[in-house]
Design a protein around this motif. Sequence first.
Motif, PDB file in Angstrom:
ATOM      1  N   UNK A  88      85.434 106.606  48.715  1.00 22.81           N
ATOM      2  CA  UNK A  88      84.150 107.004  48.146  1.00 22.81           C
ATOM      3  C   UNK A  88      84.274 107.063  46.621  1.00 22.81           C
ATOM      4  N   UNK A  89      83.506 106.201  45.948  1.00 22.87           N
ATOM      5  CA  UNK A  89      83.523 106.123  44.488  1.00 22.87           C
ATOM      6  C   UNK A  89      82.174 106.599  43.973  1.00 22.87           C
ATOM      7  N   UNK A  90      82.151 107.750  43.315  1.00 17.87           N
ATOM      8  CA  UNK A  90      80.893 108.320  42.815  1.00 17.87           C
ATOM      9  C   UNK A  90      80.683 107.909  41.355  1.00 17.87           C
ATOM     10  N   UNK A  91      79.464 107.483  41.056  1.00 19.15           N
ATOM     11  CA  UNK A  91      79.193 106.909  39.730  1.00 19.15           C
ATOM     12  C   UNK A  91      77.950 107.502  39.080  1.00 19.15           C
ATOM     13  N   UNK A  92      78.081 107.822  37.818  1.00 20.00           N
ATOM     14  CA  UNK A  92      76.933 108.140  36.978  1.00 20.00           C
ATOM     15  C   UNK A  92      77.104 107.360  35.677  1.00 20.00           C
ATOM     16  N   UNK A  93      76.269 106.346  35.469  1.00 23.87           N
ATOM     17  CA  UNK A  93      76.379 105.475  34.285  1.00 23.87           C
ATOM     18  C   UNK A  93      77.816 104.976  34.098  1.00 23.87           C
ATOM     19  N   UNK A  94      78.313 104.324  35.144  1.00 26.95           N
ATOM     20  CA  UNK A  94      79.721 103.925  35.192  1.00 26.95           C
ATOM     21  C   UNK A  94      79.957 102.444  34.913  1.00 26.95           C
ATOM     22  N   UNK A  95      78.938 101.733  34.471  1.00 24.56           N
ATOM     23  CA  UNK A  95      79.054 100.279  34.317  1.00 24.56           C
ATOM     24  C   UNK A  95      80.265  99.864  33.483  1.00 24.56           C
ATOM     25  N   UNK A  96      80.575 100.615  32.426  1.00 25.38           N
ATOM     26  CA  UNK A  96      81.670 100.238  31.533  1.00 25.38           C
ATOM     27  C   UNK A  96      83.040 100.655  32.069  1.00 25.38           C
ATOM     28  N   UNK A  97      83.068 101.444  33.129  1.00 24.84           N
ATOM     29  CA  UNK A  97      84.331 101.949  33.655  1.00 24.84           C
ATOM     30  C   UNK A  97      84.821 101.209  34.892  1.00 24.84           C
ATOM     31  N   UNK A  98      83.926 100.512  35.571  1.00 29.51           N
ATOM     32  CA  UNK A  98      84.227 100.059  36.924  1.00 29.51           C
ATOM     33  C   UNK A  98      85.155  98.856  37.029  1.00 29.51           C
ATOM     34  N   UNK A  99      85.290  98.060  36.005  1.00 28.78           N
ATOM     35  CA  UNK A  99      86.081  96.829  36.120  1.00 28.78           C
ATOM     36  C   UNK A  99      87.505  97.105  36.590  1.00 28.78           C
ATOM     37  N   UNK A 100      88.213  98.001  35.892  1.00 29.01           N
ATOM     38  CA  UNK A 100      89.598  98.297  36.270  1.00 29.01           C
ATOM     39  C   UNK A 100      89.668  99.087  37.572  1.00 29.01           C
ATOM     40  N   UNK A 101      88.749 100.019  37.754  1.00 24.03           N
ATOM     41  CA  UNK A 101      88.752 100.832  38.970  1.00 24.03           C
ATOM     42  C   UNK A 101      88.612  99.968  40.209  1.00 24.03           C
ATOM     43  N   UNK A 102      87.636  99.072  40.208  1.00 16.76           N
ATOM     44  CA  UNK A 102      87.415  98.206  41.370  1.00 16.76           C
ATOM     45  C   UNK A 102      88.517  97.155  41.494  1.00 16.76           C
ATOM     46  N   UNK A 103      89.048  96.703  40.380  1.00 14.11           N
ATOM     47  CA  UNK A 103      90.133  95.714  40.440  1.00 14.11           C
ATOM     48  C   UNK A 103      91.351  96.312  41.140  1.00 14.11           C
ATOM     49  N   UNK A 104      91.655  97.575  40.841  1.00 14.92           N
ATOM     50  CA  UNK A 104      92.797  98.225  41.490  1.00 14.92           C
ATOM     51  C   UNK A 104      92.529  98.456  42.981  1.00 14.92           C
ATOM     52  N   UNK A 105      91.285  98.704  43.341  1.00 15.37           N
ATOM     53  CA  UNK A 105      90.964  98.828  44.765  1.00 15.37           C
ATOM     54  C   UNK A 105      91.079  97.474  45.462  1.00 15.37           C
ATOM     55  N   UNK A 106      90.677  96.421  44.779  1.00 16.51           N
ATOM     56  CA  UNK A 106      90.752  95.080  45.364  1.00 16.51           C
ATOM     57  C   UNK A 106      92.199  94.652  45.585  1.00 16.51           C
ATOM     58  N   UNK A 107      93.139  95.211  44.821  1.00 20.33           N
ATOM     59  CA  UNK A 107      94.544  94.835  44.934  1.00 20.33           C
ATOM     60  C   UNK A 107      95.335  95.709  45.908  1.00 20.33           C
ATOM     61  N   UNK A 108      94.657  96.547  46.661  1.00 19.14           N
ATOM     62  CA  UNK A 108      95.364  97.406  47.601  1.00 19.14           C
ATOM     63  C   UNK A 108      96.109  96.584  48.650  1.00 19.14           C
ATOM     64  N   UNK A 109      97.347  96.974  48.900  1.00 19.56           N
ATOM     65  CA  UNK A 109      98.169  96.323  49.914  1.00 19.56           C
ATOM     66  C   UNK A 109      98.021  97.088  51.223  1.00 19.56           C
TER      67      UNK A 109
END
Length: 336
Positions: A7-28
């Motif tokens: 669960x990823x909670x966001x308030x005006x997070x557009x500038x923060x999400x690139x690295x956060x989601x990239x690390x989730x996408x790389x989960x093993x």
Amino acid sequence: MNGISIIVCCYNSAKLLAETLKHLAKQEVLGSLAWEIILVNNNSTDATKTVAKDLWDSFGVATAFKIIDEPKPGLSHAREAGMCAAKYDTFLWCDDDNWLCNTYVQNAFNIMEEHPEIGALGGWCEAAFESEVPTWFAAQSRYFAVSRQGKKSGDITTKKGCVYGAGMVLRKAHWLQLQELGFTHLLSDRVGKQLSSGGDTEYCYALRLLGYKIWFDERLYFKHYMTNARLQLPYVKRIRKAMAHSNFVLWPYLDLLQGKQQTPSTFLKKAFKGFPVFPIKKVGAVFFGSLEQKAEASRYFTHFKFRLFQYGVYKKNYEALWSWYNKIEPKPLKKI
């Protein structure tokens, strides 16, 4: 359903999400583990939803990715909405500025499976900075949830007693149990740009009242991204002020965990403990102390004010807790 919902909670997070989601996408993650990501848009006024969808699509990861809206402001409300929408039996709270290590999700799930006594599980993190590190940061890092939460992996219920919400792992069954009892948050946690705190601590205390353990595991590591806007001493002071208030709101939890209830006389007795020498020393710290000593003095006078004038608030909060806690195992309380 057996699996894990992030669960990823966001308030005006557009500038923060690139690295956060990239690390989730790389989960093993092992092929046998079912998992999903739920992004909760909590009244954002920027392009959070569009940016999140475009980013996730660009990673080409097959994991389910859902975006939901929670119009009621407040991090606690956003997390509740995420848990309501979650498909799986294990929850993982990942803040919009958390960069989870690539084994975080799998290890979190495994630990919860191996230890059914765990109510809340947490890890540890280091800060990642937008620019230079302030000289004062190391001494104040705990106010940014940057720390180890235990000396070694295991039960910290009677030590730290809680884990911070960033990277926290929970069980759906426990959340449903609290709902059935009538649990409601006394704290809303962060609301938009307004600073608050303690929603994660409150949830840990509620789980402890149910009899579950709080756990730390050093395998759960992530980086906590620090923007320049947050790395200002006035911001730290605002956090401290919010924490002082939150701690007061949570006093009834600590009393219930000890089977106690404070009375008006208790409040006054503790307010004037060490009087007048202790208050005089705190006044001196306000004017001549170090940054930390000034913070301790400010917290002392804030709580002094609460004990003098806010017993009614304490009593109201205590009664709110008692309304659902008493359904678990009714018993008389020792008054102090």
